[in-house]
Design a protein around this motif. Structure first.
Motif, short mmCIF file in Angstrom:
data_model
loop_
_atom_site.label_atom_id
_atom_site.label_comp_id
_atom_site.label_asym_id
_atom_site.label_seq_id
_atom_site.Cartn_x
_atom_site.Cartn_y
_atom_site.Cartn_z
N GLU A 401 0.28 -1.31 -0.31
CA GLU A 401 -0.39 0.06 0.00
C GLU A 401 1.27 1.66 0.12
O GLU A 401 1.81 1.13 0.56
N PRO A 402 0.25 2.22 -0.95
CA PRO A 402 1.82 3.30 -0.76
C PRO A 402 1.30 4.02 -0.13
O PRO A 402 -0.03 4.06 1.03
N TYR A 403 2.10 4.70 0.87
CA TYR A 403 2.00 5.97 2.51
C TYR A 403 2.13 7.24 1.33
O TYR A 403 3.96 7.58 0.82
N ILE A 404 2.44 8.32 2.25
CA ILE A 404 3.38 9.30 2.95
C ILE A 404 3.03 10.02 4.08
O ILE A 404 2.14 9.65 4.47
N VAL A 405 4.45 10.05 4.14
CA VAL A 405 5.13 10.30 5.44
C VAL A 405 5.30 12.51 5.26
O VAL A 405 6.59 12.66 4.84
N ILE A 406 4.41 12.91 5.91
CA ILE A 406 4.71 14.22 5.72
C ILE A 406 4.85 14.98 7.81
O ILE A 406 4.11 15.35 8.07
N GLY A 407 5.86 15.90 7.63
CA GLY A 407 6.11 16.72 9.23
C GLY A 407 5.46 18.13 9.09
O GLY A 407 5.97 18.75 7.81
N VAL A 408 5.39 17.68 10.32
CA VAL A 408 4.54 19.66 10.62
C VAL A 408 5.04 20.22 11.85
O VAL A 408 4.36 20.59 12.28
N PRO A 409 6.71 20.29 11.48
CA PRO A 409 7.46 20.31 12.81
C PRO A 409 6.93 22.50 13.51
O PRO A 409 6.87 22.03 14.39
N GLY A 410 5.97 22.81 12.29
CA GLY A 410 5.95 24.17 13.19
C GLY A 410 4.18 24.24 13.87
O GLY A 410 4.00 25.92 14.70
N GLU A 411 3.53 23.48 13.92
CA GLU A 411 2.52 23.50 14.12
C GLU A 411 2.33 23.57 16.10
O GLU A 411 3.16 23.02 16.51
N SER A 412 1.26 24.38 16.35
CA SER A 412 1.21 24.68 17.99
C SER A 412 -0.54 23.96 17.85
O SER A 412 -1.00 23.44 17.60
N GLY A 415 -1.99 25.91 22.18
CA GLY A 415 -1.14 26.37 22.89
C GLY A 415 0.06 26.15 23.23
O GLY A 415 1.14 27.27 23.36
N ASN A 416 0.80 25.67 22.94
CA ASN A 416 2.30 25.07 22.55
C ASN A 416 2.77 25.75 20.89
O ASN A 416 3.02 24.46 20.27
N ALA A 417 3.63 26.45 21.12
CA ALA A 417 4.30 26.99 19.78
C ALA A 417 5.11 26.01 19.43
O ALA A 417 6.21 25.42 19.59
N ARG A 418 5.04 25.47 17.88
CA ARG A 418 6.17 24.37 17.70
C ARG A 418 6.38 23.27 17.78
O ARG A 418 6.91 22.72 17.77
N ALA A 419 5.48 22.45 19.27
CA ALA A 419 4.68 21.18 18.93
C ALA A 419 5.77 20.25 18.45
O ALA A 419 6.32 19.69 18.11
N GLY A 420 4.53 20.76 16.49
CA GLY A 420 4.76 19.72 16.37
C GLY A 420 4.04 18.59 15.71
O GLY A 420 3.79 17.83 17.04
N MET A 421 3.59 18.82 14.55
CA MET A 421 2.63 16.88 14.50
C MET A 421 3.53 16.54 13.29
O MET A 421 4.23 16.84 11.99
N ALA A 422 2.80 15.08 12.47
CA ALA A 422 3.13 14.59 11.64
C ALA A 422 2.40 14.28 10.68
O ALA A 422 1.01 13.71 11.60
#
Length: 733
Positions: A401-412, A415-422
């Motif tokens: 199964e194809p997939y893509i993983v995307i980093g979003v390191p600046g996500e708040s 209330g925690n600025a730049r906590a980050g998510m994927a």
């Protein structure tokens, strides 16, 4: 009295040109034998060419992802030539594997997305869009068919009374003679190979594949003149093709945007000016086989959005055949993309390959950004500085199964600025994971920048938070590892976390280590395992302080390697850094080197048991000073198995391994590295060229003890590339 071999071949050739032969036509089966009811021919496949059922033939599964079949099934005019172009079939082609009764539901149905033809016989390897896991591939014979030998064959071709039967049938034959590529035969008890049987398996008494049905006189087949009674024919030998099959099957998938079977390359220049917009960024594509170049940017009609100053289009790249059509698709990270008035919210674009190249198919692009589309992204709100797409990873799971993983390191978050998510993209949807997701180690904190680096293979996903504080040590860093299997929340399943205060990891967490600044993950098949179900994870800590020869070296940098078993157990296998006076690793660790700022790894034979020669890692040391030349940079390669010093090789500009010129200050060699199955791409976006450059070094050049082979150079102003740009070579795939 039997025909002589010469007369027989001449007659069959005449039949091939002038009349019906056992080539691709309406699907059917062998003339006499009863429908197959046991497992003898369980790996046989029915192949249908064209959405409107233009013709059909047979084939046989020889690997979970590959069939062997007849080249004539795909030839434009098999009566005159069996030549078949490599790459994507011209027509949509469906294979039903392991279903002896076509009215049933057993086996699997797949699309054939790639052809690898032989040029010396009526044989082609056909790659499936996904592996077949519920049918056992047939084993190849190791001996040639011999005269008078009794063999059995099967196919979905015509029978004596049916044009298009729905069951697999079989018959037996006697070998008359053989040559280097074929065997002539006579069907026994009236059995004959009919139209639609081409490509079907011919087995010996050990149920091993010795040949494929190719052509015959078709005596007694439905629709053949009743005066034709000959049941002889020709089979294409495959008993001698094991090494050729292995070379295709056990190879890393190449980048092929126009699906012609020739490797292409995409090179990012995120600093390039587009339409007067400085730093808008672009990607240049070089199509293999001399098929030209293309510039991809957001001012093209088919690319979403529009070029804007500072977008940085192409800052991150990866590739995957996401729509499983045999054409490689390009994943482009644009972390500085503004969404409306929201600065640097970021975006990722999936640009689809097609026979005419990227963007020429009916479906051209998909955009992944917060507040748009579906899934978790649609429910998210873009914010300034999210930087969606700062890191991307793409591939296929072990199940295909194809997939893509995307980093979003600046996500708040909360209330925690730049906590980050994927973001994990799969199928037609996506889901978000972060450090407050169930089972993910650590917790959401301001400045962690979870998602700064991502890596994935068919088994696992790794996401880092290099600025996470560990035990009060700021920017110590950690890494979370997941399975592709989705949990009850619909997210990738967390397996474990790593930081340098965990017993699994050597050393200790220290402020500024930034453990996880770079990641690489590669599938690994240990001895005794049937597949590459394990993985090796590499984690870069470029801020690691080392003591070398009793002297402290601040920010010298280090890489940690971990073995992850199929069950999810993790153990550290080694650490890597530049050498000391007491070891045999190349280079000398110095303060400020930042060893491990970038990582890339490859398993050059992913189906085979892994060895020191097949598992490779390259480490970027962009701040390496060479003599008095600061930040000249270097690359150090290792095997991921065996002793470090026995398998390392040092690369710098002008040292004879293929990167020309002389080291220059602030060239930062090692900022851009990527392994393919045949080369190590080394980008020099800060190099001596004002535009940048990319060098494709053959694997022998970057392997300990390997000989130096010619290097391919990609540089604006040469090879059809326009003489323009700013950071060409920043990333390449």
């Amino acid at each position: 009295m039997r025909h002589t071999r010469q007369a027989r071949l001449a007659a069959v050739a005449t039949a091939l040109i002038a009349g019906p032969v056992a080539l691709c036509a309406a699907p059917a089966s062998a003339v006499t034998g009863a429908p197959v009811t046991d497992g003898t021919f369980a790996a046989t496949a029915q192949i249908i060419v064209g959405d409107d059922y233009q013709h059909g033939c047979s084939g046989v599964l020889v690997d979970t992802e590959w069939l062997l079949t007849s080249a004539s099934c795909f030839a434009d005019d098999p009566a005159t030539s069996l030549a078949v172009p490599a790459g994507k079939p011209a027509l949509r082609t469906t294979a039903t594997i392991g279903r002896s009764d076509l009215t049933g539901t057993g086996g699997a149905v797949r699309q054939i997305v790639e052809l690898a033809p032989r040029t010396d016989r009526d044989v082609v390897l056909a790659r499936l869009n996904r592996p077949v896991t519920n049918v056992t591939p047939v084993a190849l014979a190791t001996a040639a068919p011999a005269a008078a030998q009794q063999l059995s064959f099967a196919g979905y071709g015509r029978t004596k009374t049916e044009w298009a039967p729905l069951k697999l049938n079989s018959g037996s034959l006697t070998v008359d003679s053989t040559d280097a590529t074929t065997a002539t035969f006579t069907g026994t008890n009236g059995a004959a190979v009919c139209m639609g049987d081409a490509g079907g398996p011919v087995l010996n008494t050990s149920k091993q594949l010795v040949a494929l049905n190719s052509r015959s006189f078709q005596g007694g087949c439905f629709g053949i003149d009743a005066t034709e009674t000959r049941t002889g024919g020709v089979a294409a030998r495959v008993d001698d093709l094991a090494s050729w099959i292995a070379s295709k099957v056990d190879a890393v998938r190449q980048t092929d945007f126009n699906c012609d079977g020739v490797e292409d390359v995409a090179v990012a220049d995120p600093g390039a000016t587009v339409g007067g917009d400085s730093g808008a960024g672009l990607v240049r594509v070089v199509y293999g086989g001399g098929k030209g170049t293309a510039q991809i940017d957001q001012d093209l009609d088919w690319v979403p959005g529009g070029s804007e100053a500072g977008d940085g289009f192409g800052q991150a790249l990866d590739t995957v055949d996401y729509n499983e059509d045999g054409c490689t698709d390009l994943v482009v990270g644009i972390p500085s993309e503004d969404l409306g008035s929201v600065a640097d919210a970021g975006s990722v674009q999936l640009l689809f390959g097609a026979p005419g190249g990227l963007g020429t198919g009916s479906v051209k692009a998909t955009v992944y950004e917060q507040g748009a589309g579906n899934g978790s992204l649609a429910a998210s709100t873009p914010e300034s500085g999210d930087r969606t797409g700062e890191a991307v990873a793409a591939g296929t799971t072990a199940a295909g199964e194809p997939y893509i993983v995307i980093g979003v390191p600046g996500e708040s978050l909360s209330g925690n600025a730049r906590a980050g998510m994927a973001v994990y993209v799969h199928g037609t949807t996506n889901t978000v994971v972060h450090q407050d997701s169930t089972g993910v180690p650590g917790g959401v904190e301001a400045g962690d920048r979870f998602g700064s680096a991502v890596a994935a293979d068919g088994n696992y996903i790794a996401v880092s938070a290099p600025h996470d504080g560990i035990g009060g040590d700021a920017d110590a860093g950690n890494v979370a590892v997941f399975r592709h299997t989705l949990n009850s929340e619909g997210r990738p399943t967390p397996v474990f976390g790593l930081d340098q205060d965990v017993e699994t990891v050597s050393g200790g967490a220290e402020a500024g280590d930034v453990f996880g600044s770079s990641l690489a993950l590669v599938a690994y098949r240990p001895s005794g395992s049937a597949t590459a179900s394990d993985s090796i994870l590499m984690v870069g800590s470029p801020g690691e302080d080392l003591t070398i020869d009793n002297a402290d070296k601040t920010d010298a940098g280090m890489v940690h390697a971990f073995h992850i078993t199929a069950a999810g157990a993790v153990s550290q296998t080694s650490t890597y850094h530049s050498g000391t006076s007491t070891d045999d690793v190349a280079g000398t660790a110095e303060s400020g080197d930042r060893f491990g700022s970038t990582l890339t790894a490859i398993n050059t034979k992913p189906r085979s048991v892994s060895t020191t020669s097949t598992l490779k890692m390259a480490v970027g040391i962009p701040n390496e000073a060479l003599g008095s030349t600061d930040n000249a940079g270097a690359v150090l390669t290792f095997s991921l198995l065996g002793a470090r010093g026995d398998n390392d090789r040092w690369l710098e500009v002008g040292d004879g391994d293929g990167i020309p010129g002389t080291p220059g200050a602030n060239q930062y060699l090692g900022r851009s590295i990527h392994f393919t199955g045949t080369h190590l791409y080394v980008g020099m976006p800060y190099g001596p060229s004002s535009y940048g450059a990319l060098y494709a070094l053959p694997l022998s050049n970057v392997t300990a003890g390997g000989t130096v082979a010619p290097v391919t150079t990609y540089q604006p102003g040469t090879g059809g590339l326009p003489a323009a740009g700013a950071r060409f070579g920043y990333a390449a795939r």
